[in-house]
Design an enzyme around this catalytic site. Structure first.
Site, PDB file in Angstrom:
ATOM      1  N   THR A 121       0.808  -1.062  -0.090  1.00 36.96           N
ATOM      2  CA  THR A 121      -0.062   0.238  -0.060  1.00 36.96           C
ATOM      3  C   THR A 121       0.945   1.284   0.043  1.00 36.96           C
ATOM      4  OG1 THR A 121      -1.665   1.283   1.386  1.00 36.96           O
ATOM      5  CG2 THR A 121       0.002  -0.339   2.508  1.00 36.96           C
ATOM      6  N   ASP A 122       0.281   2.484  -0.428  1.00 31.17           N
ATOM      7  CA  ASP A 122       1.002   3.534  -0.347  1.00 31.17           C
ATOM      8  C   ASP A 122       1.150   4.250   1.108  1.00 31.17           C
ATOM      9  OD1 ASP A 122      -1.632   4.351  -0.036  1.00 31.17           O
ATOM     10  OD2 ASP A 122      -1.678   5.754  -1.461  1.00 31.17           O
ATOM     11  N   GLU A 123       0.183   3.516   1.938  1.00 28.96           N
ATOM     12  CA  GLU A 123       0.094   4.074   3.321  1.00 28.96           C
ATOM     13  C   GLU A 123       1.592   3.936   4.053  1.00 28.96           C
ATOM     14  OE1 GLU A 123      -3.009   3.117   5.716  1.00 28.96           O
ATOM     15  OE2 GLU A 123      -4.581   3.100   4.074  1.00 28.96           O
ATOM     16  N   TYR A 148      -2.143  -0.875  10.960  1.00 27.33           N
ATOM     17  CA  TYR A 148      -1.933  -1.472   9.648  1.00 27.33           C
ATOM     18  C   TYR A 148      -0.716  -0.860   8.875  1.00 27.33           C
ATOM     19  CZ  TYR A 148      -3.450  -1.767   4.855  1.00 27.33           C
ATOM     20  OH  TYR A 148      -3.249  -1.999   3.418  1.00 27.33           O
ATOM     21  N   LYS A 152       2.303  -3.345   7.346  1.00 28.20           N
ATOM     22  CA  LYS A 152       2.479  -3.529   5.669  1.00 28.20           C
ATOM     23  C   LYS A 152       3.919  -3.033   5.267  1.00 28.20           C
ATOM     24  CE  LYS A 152       0.146  -4.589   2.906  1.00 28.20           C
ATOM     25  NZ  LYS A 152      -0.134  -5.915   2.332  1.00 28.20           N
TER      26      LYS A 152
HETATM   27  P1  NAD Z   1      -9.405  -7.515   1.975  1.00 33.56           P
HETATM   28  O1  NAD Z   1      -9.507  -7.309   3.491  1.00 33.56           O
HETATM   29  O2  NAD Z   1     -10.858  -7.139   1.205  1.00 33.56           O
HETATM   30  O3  NAD Z   1      -9.137  -8.893   1.735  1.00 33.56           O
HETATM   31  C1  NAD Z   1      -8.030  -9.680   2.370  1.00 33.56           C
HETATM   32  C2  NAD Z   1      -8.297 -11.106   2.416  1.00 33.56           C
HETATM   33  O4  NAD Z   1      -7.297 -11.702   3.047  1.00 33.56           O
HETATM   34  C3  NAD Z   1      -9.737 -11.623   2.873  1.00 33.56           C
HETATM   35  O5  NAD Z   1     -10.390 -12.554   1.971  1.00 33.56           O
HETATM   36  C4  NAD Z   1      -9.033 -12.357   4.162  1.00 33.56           C
HETATM   37  O6  NAD Z   1      -9.926 -13.576   4.299  1.00 33.56           O
HETATM   38  C5  NAD Z   1      -7.889 -12.771   3.897  1.00 33.56           C
HETATM   39  N1  NAD Z   1      -6.804 -13.059   4.909  1.00 33.56           N
HETATM   40  C6  NAD Z   1      -6.859 -12.318   5.971  1.00 33.56           C
HETATM   41  N2  NAD Z   1      -5.857 -12.906   7.004  1.00 33.56           N
HETATM   42  C7  NAD Z   1      -5.427 -14.059   6.392  1.00 33.56           C
HETATM   43  C8  NAD Z   1      -4.803 -15.222   6.756  1.00 33.56           C
HETATM   44  N3  NAD Z   1      -3.961 -15.028   7.930  1.00 33.56           N
HETATM   45  N4  NAD Z   1      -4.357 -16.185   5.863  1.00 33.56           N
HETATM   46  C9  NAD Z   1      -5.170 -16.229   4.774  1.00 33.56           C
HETATM   47  N5  NAD Z   1      -5.969 -15.306   4.342  1.00 33.56           N
HETATM   48  C10 NAD Z   1      -6.241 -14.122   5.120  1.00 33.56           C
HETATM   49  O7  NAD Z   1      -8.355  -6.653   1.646  1.00 33.56           O
HETATM   50  P2  NAD Z   1      -8.247  -5.880   0.225  1.00 33.56           P
HETATM   51  O8  NAD Z   1      -8.662  -4.447   0.218  1.00 33.56           O
HETATM   52  O9  NAD Z   1      -8.495  -6.543  -0.723  1.00 33.56           O
HETATM   53  O10 NAD Z   1      -6.490  -5.702   0.215  1.00 33.56           O
HETATM   54  C11 NAD Z   1      -5.950  -6.915  -0.419  1.00 33.56           C
HETATM   55  C12 NAD Z   1      -4.315  -6.622  -0.321  1.00 33.56           C
HETATM   56  O11 NAD Z   1      -4.215  -5.195  -1.060  1.00 33.56           O
HETATM   57  C13 NAD Z   1      -3.741  -6.184   1.108  1.00 33.56           C
HETATM   58  O12 NAD Z   1      -2.504  -6.828   1.131  1.00 33.56           O
HETATM   59  C14 NAD Z   1      -3.665  -4.586   1.358  1.00 33.56           C
HETATM   60  O13 NAD Z   1      -2.765  -4.100   2.038  1.00 33.56           O
HETATM   61  C15 NAD Z   1      -3.618  -4.359  -0.377  1.00 33.56           C
HETATM   62  N6  NAD Z   1      -3.936  -2.851  -0.317  1.00 33.56           N
HETATM   63  C16 NAD Z   1      -5.190  -2.479  -0.524  1.00 33.56           C
HETATM   64  C17 NAD Z   1      -5.744  -1.146  -0.972  1.00 33.56           C
HETATM   65  C18 NAD Z   1      -7.250  -0.875  -0.796  1.00 33.56           C
HETATM   66  O14 NAD Z   1      -7.349   0.221  -1.170  1.00 33.56           O
HETATM   67  N7  NAD Z   1      -8.173  -1.695  -0.207  1.00 33.56           N
HETATM   68  C19 NAD Z   1      -4.658  -0.355  -1.617  1.00 33.56           C
HETATM   69  C20 NAD Z   1      -3.413  -0.703  -1.652  1.00 33.56           C
HETATM   70  C21 NAD Z   1      -2.906  -1.996  -1.275  1.00 33.56           C
HETATM   71  O1  TDX Z   2     -17.281   6.046   7.236  1.00 36.46           O
HETATM   72  C1  TDX Z   2     -16.034   6.453   6.982  1.00 36.46           C
HETATM   73  N1  TDX Z   2     -15.925   7.816   6.958  1.00 36.46           N
HETATM   74  C2  TDX Z   2     -14.787   8.487   6.536  1.00 36.46           C
HETATM   75  O2  TDX Z   2     -14.740   9.689   6.527  1.00 36.46           O
HETATM   76  C3  TDX Z   2     -14.767   5.791   6.699  1.00 36.46           C
HETATM   77  C4  TDX Z   2     -14.869   4.068   6.709  1.00 36.46           C
HETATM   78  C5  TDX Z   2     -13.699   6.160   6.266  1.00 36.46           C
HETATM   79  N2  TDX Z   2     -13.801   7.684   6.298  1.00 36.46           N
HETATM   80  C6  TDX Z   2     -12.292   8.268   5.610  1.00 36.46           C
HETATM   81  C7  TDX Z   2     -11.155   7.613   6.059  1.00 36.46           C
HETATM   82  C8  TDX Z   2     -10.108   7.780   5.139  1.00 36.46           C
HETATM   83  O3  TDX Z   2      -9.594   9.218   5.074  1.00 36.46           O
HETATM   84  O4  TDX Z   2     -12.356   7.755   4.333  1.00 36.46           O
HETATM   85  C9  TDX Z   2     -10.932   7.547   3.959  1.00 36.46           C
HETATM   86  C10 TDX Z   2     -10.947   6.285   3.401  1.00 36.46           C
HETATM   87  O5  TDX Z   2     -11.024   5.416   4.525  1.00 36.46           O
HETATM   88  P1  TDX Z   2     -11.044   3.675   4.199  1.00 36.46           P
HETATM   89  O6  TDX Z   2     -11.556   3.164   3.447  1.00 36.46           O
HETATM   90  O7  TDX Z   2     -10.967   3.134   5.756  1.00 36.46           O
HETATM   91  O8  TDX Z   2      -9.455   3.555   3.495  1.00 36.46           O
HETATM   92  P2  TDX Z   2      -7.966   4.082   3.861  1.00 36.46           P
HETATM   93  O9  TDX Z   2      -7.748   4.097   5.623  1.00 36.46           O
HETATM   94  O10 TDX Z   2      -7.518   5.149   3.298  1.00 36.46           O
HETATM   95  O11 TDX Z   2      -7.195   2.805   3.503  1.00 36.46           O
HETATM   96  C11 TDX Z   2      -7.484   2.207   2.468  1.00 36.46           C
HETATM   97  O12 TDX Z   2      -6.514   2.417   1.355  1.00 36.46           O
HETATM   98  C12 TDX Z   2      -5.195   1.874   1.534  1.00 36.46           C
HETATM   99  C13 TDX Z   2      -7.651   0.511   2.646  1.00 36.46           C
HETATM  100  O13 TDX Z   2      -8.496   0.080   3.466  1.00 36.46           O
HETATM  101  C14 TDX Z   2      -6.094  -0.001   2.944  1.00 36.46           C
HETATM  102  O14 TDX Z   2      -6.226  -1.280   3.103  1.00 36.46           O
HETATM  103  C15 TDX Z   2      -5.268   0.403   1.829  1.00 36.46           C
HETATM  104  O15 TDX Z   2      -3.876   0.013   2.055  1.00 36.46           O
END
Ligand code: NAD
Ligand code: TDX
Length: 332
Positions: A121-123, A148, A152
């Protein structure tokens, strides 16, 4: 044709990636997923069984991981605890899955000499001021804020160490905020869409001025596939689609798309340590590997996402009450 082990393939981005593999490649896919609260087998249910095999298990289980890695040509590692708010309430599963789980996979990949792609992630780079002209690049120092993002960051550093110390053939990608189908309703965009469907006003943390750099999840998946196929071993690639928007703008756009007044939202308590702004410079990925986003129009992507949540209530409804109960406990 080869066999790819996709961890976290029943999650939001992982399941989108598996769909993309089935549509665009000949690879056989083995999904390893624990099916935590965030995983959903239904996200994979329509895929052909001769192409996709599902294994329910934990990436921390060294014996299972070893058996699966032994028969894989490459590993694409999505599995993680992924939600910042959860990491503030209970960091332990983040340390276990994101750090120990990644370590477990790396050791199996080292043993079997398996190509490894790590999804991050960019975080890990921390946050930017709203008026900072710079964006994150591959050389920005790590400065994570939350449990989190720090776990990562730790997992990224493990991958780098395994590359340098053991010659592991690994790549890393750090992507910005994804949106699209199959995203858990705890996350910002699906939470607000499903709130509006339920007649509940969207919730903005703090003043709603925090900025996220949105990318459609299919663009993320295509970028990961590109890196897997053409990325240079040992390299990191940032993935982003120039999609910076304030949270307030996103909520207003959702409300407009859903036929509600654009100001029909509530402000709630801010997230502790809330990162202000993320912004990605993806020049390296675009120029060196030729990737470009196919969904540059954020509003159109959001309209399609609203339609998907309207049309797929049986997919998200079982998650909704538990997600909102968690938010109620923290005043969100
Ligand atoms: P998500 O929470 O939707 O999915 C995570 C999946 O991993 C789930 O299916 C869960 O059951 C599985 N999991 C969790 N713990 C596990 C374990 N111990 N063993 C096996 N499986 C396990 O997450 P996502 O949003 O799809 O993110 C996927 C990846 O992308 C993560 O590594 C996250 O850091 C990265 N990422 C997410 C975002 C975003 O915006 N969501 C952005 C950048 C990077
Ligand atoms: O109800 C809400 N109201 C609100 O203002 C929620 C759930 C979030 N927020 C804000 C918090 C953040 O500034 O919205 C923004 C996005 O929130 P999230 O969806 O929780 O994402 P964020 O914390 O930015 O992280 C996401 O992007 C990077 C993903 O969850 C991560 O897995 C990924 O690495």
């Amino acid at each position: 044709m080869s066999t790819l082990l996709v961890t976290g393939g029943a999650g939001f981005i992982g399941s989108n990636f598996v769909h993309l593999l089935v549509e665009r490649t000949e690879h056989r896919v083995v999904v390893l997923d624990k099916l935590t609260y965030a995983g959903s087998y239904a996200s994979l249910a329509d895929l052909p069984p001769d192409r996709v095999c599902f294994v329910r298990g934990d990436i921390c289980d060294a014996s299972l991981v070893n058996d699966l890695v032994a028969v894989a040509d490459a590993i694409v590692h999505f599995a993680a605890e992924s939600h910042n708010d959860n990491s503030l309430a209970n960091p332990r599963p983040f340390v276990e899955t994101n750090i120990v789980g990644t370590y477990t996979l790396l050791e199996a990949a080292r043993k079997h000499g398996t190509r490894f792609h790590h999804v991050s992630t960019d975080e890990v780079y921390g946050d930017l001021e709203l008026d900072d002209p710079e964006r994150f690049t591959e050389t920005t120092p790590y400065h994570p804020s939350s449990p989190y993002s720090s776990t990562k960051a730790g997992s990224d550093l493990l991958v780098r160490a395994w590359v340098r110390s053991f010659g592991l053939r690994a790549t890393i990608s750090n992507c910005s905020n994804n949106y699209g189908p199959y995203q858990h309703v705890e996350k910002f965009i699906p939470r607000q869409i499903t709130n509006v469907i339920d007649g509940v006003r969207p919730r903005l943390y703090g003043r709603g001025l925090n900025v996220r750099d949105w990318i459609h999840t299919e663009d993320h998946s295509a970028a990961v596939l590109t890196i897997l196929e053409r990325g240079a071993v040992g390299e990191t690639y940032l993935i982003g689609a120039d999609g910076e928007r304030s949270n307030r703008d996103v909520v207003r756009t959702i409300l407009e798309i859903m036929g509600e007044p654009a100001d029909a939202y509530e402000h709630v308590a801010d997230r502790p340590g809330h990162d202000l702004r993320y912004a990605i410079d993806s020049t390296k990925l675009r120029t060196e590997l030729g990737w470009a986003p196919q969904y540059p129009d954020f509003r159109a992507g959001l309209e399609a996402t609203v339609r998907w949540y309207r049309d797929n209530e049986p997919w998200w409804r079982p998650q909704k009450a538990a997600a909102e109960a968690k938010y109620a406990r923290t005043g969100h």
